[in-house]
Design a protein around this motif. Structure first.
Motif, short mmCIF file in Angstrom:
data_model
loop_
_atom_site.label_atom_id
_atom_site.label_comp_id
_atom_site.label_asym_id
_atom_site.label_seq_id
_atom_site.Cartn_x
_atom_site.Cartn_y
_atom_site.Cartn_z
N ALA A 37 0.78 -1.24 0.14
CA ALA A 37 -0.03 -0.07 0.04
C ALA A 37 0.98 1.28 0.09
CB ALA A 37 -0.87 -0.13 1.16
N GLN A 38 2.08 1.16 0.64
CA GLN A 38 2.77 2.41 0.39
C GLN A 38 3.76 2.63 -0.73
OE1 GLN A 38 2.84 0.25 3.18
NE2 GLN A 38 1.06 1.65 3.97
N HIS A 47 3.01 -9.08 -3.56
CA HIS A 47 1.75 -8.18 -3.25
C HIS A 47 0.99 -8.45 -4.58
CE1 HIS A 47 3.26 -6.45 0.49
NE2 HIS A 47 4.53 -6.45 -0.27
N PRO A 48 0.13 -9.50 -4.53
CA PRO A 48 -0.98 -9.47 -5.47
C PRO A 48 -2.07 -8.55 -5.73
CG PRO A 48 -1.56 -11.11 -4.09
CD PRO A 48 -0.02 -10.50 -3.48
N GLU A 49 -2.70 -8.12 -6.57
CA GLU A 49 -3.70 -7.46 -6.43
C GLU A 49 -5.09 -8.31 -6.08
OE1 GLU A 49 -4.90 -5.98 -10.49
OE2 GLU A 49 -2.87 -5.48 -10.91
N PRO A 50 -5.90 -7.32 -5.07
CA PRO A 50 -7.03 -7.89 -4.69
C PRO A 50 -8.00 -8.52 -5.55
CG PRO A 50 -6.79 -5.50 -4.07
CD PRO A 50 -5.70 -5.87 -4.95
#
Length: 127
Positions: A37-38, A47-50
């Motif tokens: 998120a940062q 960090h996959p996409e939701p």
């Protein structure tokens, strides 16, 4: 419920470092892929996409994937045609079948990693 999502996927490999590199280079999956998120990245986290995740046990005698494999990884993708072109150019064998694709569920393709683990690529239908 206290469970809020999938926290990891762990599996054995004959060549863990080589397989980790293959997943990162071929599919953009694994530590160092995506941003939090940062806007930061980490060598440890992906960090996959939701989006939706299917969690579904299959019957032991299912023919949905190879009988000698206990699991099949399903990866949500965008622009499946472009990804398949890239994988084909890299020499990855790809299986597609028209009956797998529907307007309700999206489009699918199957590949295997270098150690023979089945991977289903899924492009959900456009919203």
């Amino acid at each position: 419920m206290p469970v809020i999502g999938l926290g990891g996927y762990f599996f054995r490999a004959k060549d863990p470092e080589g397989l980790k590199t293959w997943y990162r280079e071929m599919l953009g999956v694994g530590g160092g892929c995506g941003r939090d998120a940062q806007g930061e990245t980490s060598d440890w986290f992906w960090h996959p996409e939701p989006g939706p995740v299917v969690f579904e046990p299959f019957k032991a005698d299912s023919d949905y994937f190879a009988a000698d494999k206990q699991v099949m990884l399903n990866l949500r993708v965008t622009d499946i045609d472009s990804l398949l072109e890239q994988l084909n150019a890299a020499g990855v064998e790809i299986t597609t079948k028209p009956e797998w694709d529907t307007p309700e569920t999206g489009r699918f393709a199957r590949i295997h990693d270098p150690e023979g683990n089945p991977i289903e690529l899924w492009e959900p239908p456009a919203q």
